[in-house]
Write a protein that holds these residues in place. Structure first.
Motif, PDB file in Angstrom:
ATOM      1  N   ASP A 116       0.820  -1.220   0.000  1.00  0.00           N
ATOM      2  CA  ASP A 116       0.000   0.000   0.000  1.00  0.00           C
ATOM      3  C   ASP A 116       0.854   1.270   0.000  1.00  0.00           C
ATOM      4  OD1 ASP A 116      -2.247  -1.594   0.149  1.00  0.00           O
ATOM      5  OD2 ASP A 116      -2.199  -1.641   2.354  1.00  0.00           O
ATOM      6  N   GLY A 117       2.162   1.115  -0.171  1.00  0.00           N
ATOM      7  CA  GLY A 117       3.039   2.287  -0.233  1.00  0.00           C
ATOM      8  C   GLY A 117       3.462   2.809   1.134  1.00  0.00           C
ATOM      9  N   ARG A 118       3.119   2.072   2.211  1.00  0.00           N
ATOM     10  CA  ARG A 118       3.540   2.532   3.546  1.00  0.00           C
ATOM     11  C   ARG A 118       4.983   2.133   3.793  1.00  0.00           C
ATOM     12  NH1 ARG A 118      -0.912  -0.110   7.318  1.00  0.00           N
ATOM     13  NH2 ARG A 118      -0.545  -1.753   5.816  1.00  0.00           N
ATOM     14  N   LYS A 119       5.787   3.091   4.299  1.00  0.00           N
ATOM     15  CA  LYS A 119       7.199   2.758   4.532  1.00  0.00           C
ATOM     16  C   LYS A 119       7.314   1.712   5.634  1.00  0.00           C
ATOM     17  CE  LYS A 119       8.533   5.908   8.168  1.00  0.00           C
ATOM     18  NZ  LYS A 119       9.687   6.021   8.995  1.00  0.00           N
ATOM     19  N   LEU A 120       8.328   0.860   5.510  1.00  0.00           N
ATOM     20  CA  LEU A 120       8.527  -0.208   6.484  1.00  0.00           C
ATOM     21  C   LEU A 120       9.457   0.236   7.617  1.00  0.00           C
ATOM     22  CD1 LEU A 120       9.015  -3.122   3.912  1.00  0.00           C
ATOM     23  CD2 LEU A 120       6.986  -2.675   5.296  1.00  0.00           C
ATOM     24  N   GLY A 121      10.098   1.410   7.436  1.00  0.00           N
ATOM     25  CA  GLY A 121      11.073   1.851   8.449  1.00  0.00           C
ATOM     26  C   GLY A 121      12.435   1.250   8.202  1.00  0.00           C
ATOM     27  N   LEU A 122      12.688   0.864   6.941  1.00  0.00           N
ATOM     28  CA  LEU A 122      13.978   0.259   6.595  1.00  0.00           C
ATOM     29  C   LEU A 122      14.906   1.269   5.920  1.00  0.00           C
ATOM     30  CD1 LEU A 122      12.715  -3.198   5.236  1.00  0.00           C
ATOM     31  CD2 LEU A 122      13.640  -2.679   7.506  1.00  0.00           C
ATOM     32  N   GLY A 123      14.675   2.552   6.158  1.00  0.00           N
ATOM     33  CA  GLY A 123      15.616   3.556   5.662  1.00  0.00           C
ATOM     34  C   GLY A 123      15.510   3.831   4.169  1.00  0.00           C
ATOM     35  N   TRP A 225       7.282  -5.974  11.736  1.00  0.00           N
ATOM     36  CA  TRP A 225       6.816  -4.642  11.319  1.00  0.00           C
ATOM     37  C   TRP A 225       5.479  -4.358  12.003  1.00  0.00           C
ATOM     38  CZ3 TRP A 225       3.311  -3.198   6.842  1.00  0.00           C
ATOM     39  CH2 TRP A 225       3.301  -1.814   6.653  1.00  0.00           C
ATOM     40  N   THR A 226       5.378  -3.205  12.629  1.00  0.00           N
ATOM     41  CA  THR A 226       4.169  -2.866  13.392  1.00  0.00           C
ATOM     42  C   THR A 226       3.039  -2.365  12.495  1.00  0.00           C
ATOM     43  OG1 THR A 226       4.897  -0.584  13.693  1.00  0.00           O
ATOM     44  CG2 THR A 226       5.568  -2.167  15.399  1.00  0.00           C
ATOM     45  N   ALA A 227       3.327  -2.166  11.221  1.00  0.00           N
ATOM     46  CA  ALA A 227       2.355  -1.647  10.235  1.00  0.00           C
ATOM     47  C   ALA A 227       1.964  -0.202  10.531  1.00  0.00           C
ATOM     48  CB  ALA A 227       1.115  -2.538  10.141  1.00  0.00           C
ATOM     49  N   LYS A 228       2.757   0.459  11.375  1.00  0.00           N
ATOM     50  CA  LYS A 228       2.481   1.873  11.675  1.00  0.00           C
ATOM     51  C   LYS A 228       3.722   2.692  11.335  1.00  0.00           C
ATOM     52  CE  LYS A 228       1.252   5.019  15.394  1.00  0.00           C
ATOM     53  NZ  LYS A 228       2.291   5.551  16.266  1.00  0.00           N
ATOM     54  N   PRO A 229       3.674   3.454  10.238  1.00  0.00           N
ATOM     55  CA  PRO A 229       4.839   4.282   9.902  1.00  0.00           C
ATOM     56  C   PRO A 229       5.044   5.376  10.947  1.00  0.00           C
ATOM     57  CG  PRO A 229       3.319   4.107   8.030  1.00  0.00           C
ATOM     58  CD  PRO A 229       2.593   3.600   9.241  1.00  0.00           C
ATOM     59  N   ALA A 230       6.303   5.657  11.300  1.00  0.00           N
ATOM     60  CA  ALA A 230       6.599   6.698  12.295  1.00  0.00           C
ATOM     61  C   ALA A 230       7.521   7.740  11.667  1.00  0.00           C
ATOM     62  CB  ALA A 230       7.279   6.067  13.504  1.00  0.00           C
ATOM     63  N   ALA A 342      -0.186 -12.916  16.167  1.00  0.00           N
ATOM     64  CA  ALA A 342      -1.379 -12.791  17.027  1.00  0.00           C
ATOM     65  C   ALA A 342      -1.526 -11.361  17.545  1.00  0.00           C
ATOM     66  CB  ALA A 342      -1.279 -13.779  18.180  1.00  0.00           C
ATOM     67  N   ALA A 343      -0.399 -10.652  17.695  1.00  0.00           N
ATOM     68  CA  ALA A 343      -0.436  -9.274  18.206  1.00  0.00           C
ATOM     69  C   ALA A 343      -0.533  -8.255  17.052  1.00  0.00           C
ATOM     70  CB  ALA A 343       0.800  -8.998  19.056  1.00  0.00           C
ATOM     71  N   GLY A 344      -0.718  -8.722  15.832  1.00  0.00           N
ATOM     72  CA  GLY A 344      -0.867  -7.804  14.675  1.00  0.00           C
ATOM     73  C   GLY A 344       0.463  -7.313  14.124  1.00  0.00           C
ATOM     74  N   ILE A 345       1.549  -8.003  14.491  1.00  0.00           N
ATOM     75  CA  ILE A 345       2.885  -7.603  14.006  1.00  0.00           C
ATOM     76  C   ILE A 345       3.268  -8.521  12.845  1.00  0.00           C
ATOM     77  CG2 ILE A 345       5.344  -7.509  14.649  1.00  0.00           C
ATOM     78  CD1 ILE A 345       4.140  -7.147  17.606  1.00  0.00           C
TER      79      ILE A 345
END
Ligand code: ATP
Ligand code: PMV
Length: 360
Positions: A116-123, A225-230, A342-345
């Motif tokens: 979906d184009g969300r960054k993964l936080g991998l720089g 990956w928390t699926a939440k871009p920061a 199970a925790a959505g990660i």
């Protein structure tokens, strides 16, 4: 056509402290990439293309030895912030070296975002910057060493985000596991402004060090990956000034981690990863940064439950976390990823992109 790729990264330890010049972090490059291709074109227009938002283009011209975006308001669109900054730094170097500038079309694509184009936080920002510098360096036959490429990518990065440590830029340039300490960015930006980009490639950069480290053989690294871009700049701005006690403790922890990595001491590595997490949690409690989101807390708790050393990777507030666990403990690794799901990660399947190049 010239094609260069640069890997993404994960922070292993030393986040926030490494923002202070001379303070250390450990990072690893991963096998997700930004890819830059460059073609010569016959006309005067420089075209930058990116795969962001389904495909976008920015036309640029040249004026007074500088790259100029051909937009109505003269402003570079956010999708091109880093690619343009990288191309602009190379352009300044060409002008200083009096190299006849040829026109080109540069295309950037990455697999550093999800579907979906969300960054993964991998720089991704560092990887596109490093790939752009590498591709344009080859296109213009500049003979850039890895250190030149790091420095050019760093000058571009600092022109956008003056507080960025550049750990991601270094991991993306050299690959593998590295110990890194950040240069005094204010000084290097001033150096480039006053003496030029070429001079900044040759001058000392106080605080900067890059050292390759061996990849641990006994430990597997799981990435969630928390699926939440920061937003890293927002998280770092939240810190205000440096917390001297945290910075000093973190630096000691990273030095011990570096020694454990060099000795391939799995227990020592896990001990220091746990220490790095505890330091981040204490900093978070003190400064209320929001590093430990519920997802990252769950990621770390799952790690603890199976005997893995887990922590957020990078600024926190979302993005990714890591867990290091003995390679042979297959059942525990399966249990860990089950708990994460199970925790959505979302577990990410990543390998180390190997160290390449020298440290010139
Ligand atoms: N495919 C791409 N093409 C051009 N520019 C890109 C591309 N991917 C990322 N960028 C640049 O990087 C910016 C995103 O940087 P940001 O720091 O938010 O993400 P990141 O570097 O992946 O995250 P983190 O620093 O947490 O690892 C985008 O706004 C854009 O300027
Ligand atoms: C908080 C910090 O130390 C790490 C940020 O890492 P990331 O961009 O969130 O992966 C900032 C920096 O090093 O520039």
């Amino acid at each position: 056509m010239i094609t260069c790729r640069a890997p993404g990264k994960l922070f292993i330890a030393g986040e926030y402290a490494v923002v202070e010049p001379g303070r250390h972090a450990v990072l690893t490059a991963v096998d997700r990439y930004a890819t830059a291709t460059v073609d010569e074109v016959g006309d005067e227009v420089i075209t930058l293309r990116s795969d962001l938002d389904g495909g976008v283009t920015l036309s640029c011209g040249r004026g007074g030895g500088r790259l100029v975006p051909s937009t109505a308001d003269g402003v570079v669109p956010p999708n091109f912030t880093y690619v343009f900054a990288a191309a602009a730094i190379v352009e300044r170097l060409l002008a200083e070296r009096e190299i006849a500038a040829r026109s080109y079309r540069l295309s950037i694509s990455t697999d550093l975002a999800d579907g979906d184009g969300r960054k993964l936080g991998l720089g991704s920002s560092a990887a596109v910057t490093v790939a752009t510098v590498a591709a344009l360096g080859r296109f213009h036959r500049l003979g850039l060493s890895p250190m030149d490429r790091y420095r050019l990518a760093m000058l571009a990065t600092v022109s956008i985000n003056p507080r960025a440590s550049g750990g991601d830029v270094a991991a993306s340039t050299w690959g593998g596991w590295i110990a890194y300490s950040s240069p005094d960015r204010q000084r290097v930006a001033e150096l480039a402004r006053q003496s030029g980009v070429d001079a900044a490639l040759r001058a000392p950069w106080p605080g900067l060090s890059v050292r390759p480290l061996p990849t641990p053989t006994g430990l597997a690294m799981q990435v969630g990956w928390t699926a939440k871009p920061a937003s890293t700049p927002r998280m770092v701005a939240g810190l205000g000034g440096a917390d001297a006690d945290f910075v000093s403790r973190s630096d000691h922890c990273v030095q011990r981690l570096t020694a454990a990595l060099e000795a391939d001491d799995s227990l020592g590595i896990r001990t220091e990863i746990n220490c790095a997490r505890e330091l981040l949690v204490t900093l978070d409690t003190k400064a209320r940064l929001g590093i430990m989101t519920p997802s990252l807390r769950a990621l770390c708790e799952a790690g603890e439950a199976v005997g893995a050393a887990a922590k957020p990777s990078g600024a926190g507030g979302g993005d990714c976390g890591i867990a290091l666990i003995e390679r042979t403990r297959r059942a525990a690794i399966t249990e860990l990823t089950g708990r994460w799901i199970a925790a959505g990660i979302r577990p990410l399947s990543l390998r180390t992109h190997p160290f390449e190049g020298d440290r010139r």
